[in-house]
Design an enzyme around this catalytic site. Sequence first.
Site, PDB file in Angstrom:
ATOM      1  N   THR A 263       0.866  -1.590  -0.003  1.00 18.66           N
ATOM      2  CA  THR A 263      -0.117   0.063   0.006  1.00 18.66           C
ATOM      3  C   THR A 263       0.897   1.437  -0.068  1.00 18.66           C
ATOM      4  OG1 THR A 263      -0.118  -0.467   2.860  1.00 18.66           O
ATOM      5  CG2 THR A 263      -1.848  -1.334   1.239  1.00 18.66           C
ATOM      6  N   LEU A 266      -0.325   4.840   1.069  1.00 18.32           N
ATOM      7  CA  LEU A 266      -1.515   4.821   1.001  1.00 18.32           C
ATOM      8  C   LEU A 266      -1.732   4.220   2.660  1.00 18.32           C
ATOM      9  CD1 LEU A 266      -3.152   3.486  -1.781  1.00 18.32           C
ATOM     10  CD2 LEU A 266      -3.866   5.437  -1.094  1.00 18.32           C
ATOM     11  N   HIS A 373       9.921   2.142  17.839  1.00 19.48           N
ATOM     12  CA  HIS A 373       9.384   1.202  17.645  1.00 19.48           C
ATOM     13  C   HIS A 373       8.700  -0.069  19.401  1.00 19.48           C
ATOM     14  CE1 HIS A 373      12.123  -1.549  16.902  1.00 19.48           C
ATOM     15  NE2 HIS A 373      12.778  -1.004  17.501  1.00 19.48           N
ATOM     16  N   ASP A 383      17.953  -3.285  21.533  1.00 16.94           N
ATOM     17  CA  ASP A 383      16.459  -3.092  20.488  1.00 16.94           C
ATOM     18  C   ASP A 383      15.184  -3.590  19.959  1.00 16.94           C
ATOM     19  OD1 ASP A 383      15.819  -2.104  17.871  1.00 16.94           O
ATOM     20  OD2 ASP A 383      17.003  -3.205  16.691  1.00 16.94           O
ATOM     21  N   GLU A 421       8.190  -2.091  13.253  1.00 16.21           N
ATOM     22  CA  GLU A 421       9.206  -1.381  12.398  1.00 16.21           C
ATOM     23  C   GLU A 421      10.278  -2.169  12.430  1.00 16.21           C
ATOM     24  OE1 GLU A 421      13.381   0.304  13.273  1.00 16.21           O
ATOM     25  OE2 GLU A 421      12.483  -1.397  13.546  1.00 16.21           O
ATOM     26  N   GLU A 422      10.427  -3.567  12.628  1.00 20.12           N
ATOM     27  CA  GLU A 422      11.844  -4.231  11.787  1.00 20.12           C
ATOM     28  C   GLU A 422      11.405  -4.785  10.512  1.00 20.12           C
ATOM     29  OE1 GLU A 422      14.363  -4.529  13.364  1.00 20.12           O
ATOM     30  OE2 GLU A 422      14.316  -3.974  15.763  1.00 20.12           O
ATOM     31  N   GLU A 433       1.413   7.950   6.606  1.00 20.70           N
ATOM     32  CA  GLU A 433       0.811   8.034   5.723  1.00 20.70           C
ATOM     33  C   GLU A 433      -1.263   8.561   5.779  1.00 20.70           C
ATOM     34  OE1 GLU A 433       2.630   4.942   2.532  1.00 20.70           O
ATOM     35  OE2 GLU A 433       1.138   4.162   4.650  1.00 20.70           O
TER      36      GLU A 433
END
Length: 745
Positions: A263, A266, A373, A383, A421-422, A433
């Site tokens: 996407t 979008l 994240h 992380d 995020e990863e 978006e």
Amino acid sequence: MQWVKLLGLGLGAAALLGLGIILGHFAIPKGADAPAPSTSVLQDLDLELLKAVMGQLDTSKIRENLWELSRQPHLASSPRDEALVQLLLSRWRDSESGLDSAERTEYEVLLSFPSQEQPNLVEVVGPTGDILHTYHPKEENVTGEQGGPDVVQPYAAYAPPGTPQGLLVYAYQGKEEDFKELQEQGINLEGTIALTRYGGAGRGDKAVNAAKYGVAGVLVYTDPMDINDGQSLPSQTFPNSWGLPPSGVERGSYYKYFGDPVTPYLPAHHSSFRVDHSNASGFPPIPAQPIGFQDAKDLLCNLNGTLAPSAWQGALGCEYRLGPGFRSSGSLSDGSQVKMSVYNRLELRNSSNVLGIIRGAVEPDRYVLYGNHRDSWVHGAVDPSSGTAVLLEISRVLGTLLKKGTWRPRRSIVFASWGAEEFGLIGSTEFTEEFFSKLQERTVAYINVDVAVMANATLRVLGTPPVQSVVFSATKEIDSPGPSGPSIYDNWKRHFNRSSQVYGTVPSLGSLGAGSDYAPFIHFLGISSVDMTYTYDPSKTSARIYPTYHTAFDTFDYMEKFLDPGFSSHQAVARTAGNVLLRLSDSLFLPLNVSDYSEVLHSFLRAAQQELGNLLQQHNISLGPLVTAVEKFAVAASALDQHVSAQRKGSPDPLQVRMFNDQLMLLERAFLNSRAFPEERYYSHVLWAPRSSSVATFPGLANACYRAKDTDAGSEAWAEVQRQLSIVVAALEGATATLRPVAEL
């Protein structure tokens, strides 16, 4: 969406001392709690409150947060990821330390996972087709945390399934020039399997580059030279030291772009149009699989062929050769091939962002965003959970003040926990978006703290020039960890510094690439951004990042024993990020120094003149318009700084303050051009887009010159050079206009 309604609804206007001046459309939402009694249109940063907040950020609370966040693996969209969504919501809705509101937003995104039924395998196949050796599909269970059912096996996310088989070659870092070097050595790469190591090129780029030369599959490993300073003995690796164990494997996304793959541009709602998976761009063209360096050693130390260049050598205890194939005198049979069996699959999954909001008392329609994240590849203590542990402690302290009624920020604060995020900065990108226009119009800055602590030597900061001054102000007030330590500022300057023509020797800010969730905010929306972490002394290690990055060994014990015993570095980051957050949200005048951009622009200009000037002159392309544009920007920036200083010293007019602040806020947007880099996705910022050239100057100009230098005059490549020069000049002229008095067109 509720957060938009909360921040956007307003009574409409605020009367200012009888002047009847309308301050935009910001005010207190209907039905909201009353602001703190001291609220006024000239509310400014309270230094005593700032000091009090710094003192309340508690190492024991941060430690408790990290333990809870990292005690189980929490891969994006997993049950544990959902449990952490609920944890965040409960914290931000707490009656004693919660925020004004908290909510989740779900997106339906395309993720990539290995098959649970058929694990990915790397095998050595003999000349007769028999399996001679199968390498470890999982990491060694050294602490009891690496063998659980929720530990995802090492894999290359978004790499396609397949079972390529061929002779092995060693291709160093998988850069295009590395494969070209092999070809020039007379090696036929068609149908081979390439062994590469992390570094030099992006994960997915290794597969893209390999495919151009006919390679059938790519293996990727972490060389001890690049992560452990060459150390690999049991006493030098986890659980006995901070080094990566031999079986450790770095997972990661091999997708080229960021955001949901199907996407683009979008928000990934259930009803959104989706590109067919088979037509989606940015996926690796051939199978790829990461492996541990103990397996890489067995393969690499048995290779046949020419000795690899000295720069390609590593720390596996043997001479690295290029191949193809294995030598007859080794432990693997001559004529044997490497077979990869990759069974990755694509799945549409729901992934959530969680937002916690503190409504501004005076300017609720101006947002300061602070995010990180939530998802990790395995336990993710470093992380991303070190960053989330800090985020939760900052929001606890501020939430407590809010609930007591003793404080409310001038501007709205939005805390964000991004999902997936990863896999490619998916949650933050979908957010930008969905709320593109609102965020561009109203967001003052974005603060990102992903890996809060990867070592305990010094702060490291990435950011755009306007945030430099506020970070400097914050770090000068906070002591670095340890007894009688220098300020974080002085310690930072000792480890990372540069010579400034304006300020002398100062700490250096790195530039923002695409390594974390700041990317869509700076590159797509043009929002001033900053990212901070506590890291190691670069003079004492050659590690490109902390050793257990993206492996099953990134655990709470790893953090507590080797990276930050006592959690004082976490507290230092919490104080720094919290200080910056309060300065941005509470200061009457935004603490963004636009003149600091002038120094960067002059540096870019000098590099262009010195490195590209002669080449451009040969093709009758003048840098004169660029010189003029840079000088005019510097004049306008200086003039705005002087106007702001004059307002500070006098009796500020609220409307004038608002106008100046909007100029400071909107400057970064002026550097956007959505048509500047059609080959890229989401990159619109003409100063910070990816640069393929080594010349530290305007990226579009540098890249165009790099591609055009060996082409004929009058070619399309040289026309692109002229176009990129015009794009930069136009952006600088637009930025200059943004800085000039508002009444001037």
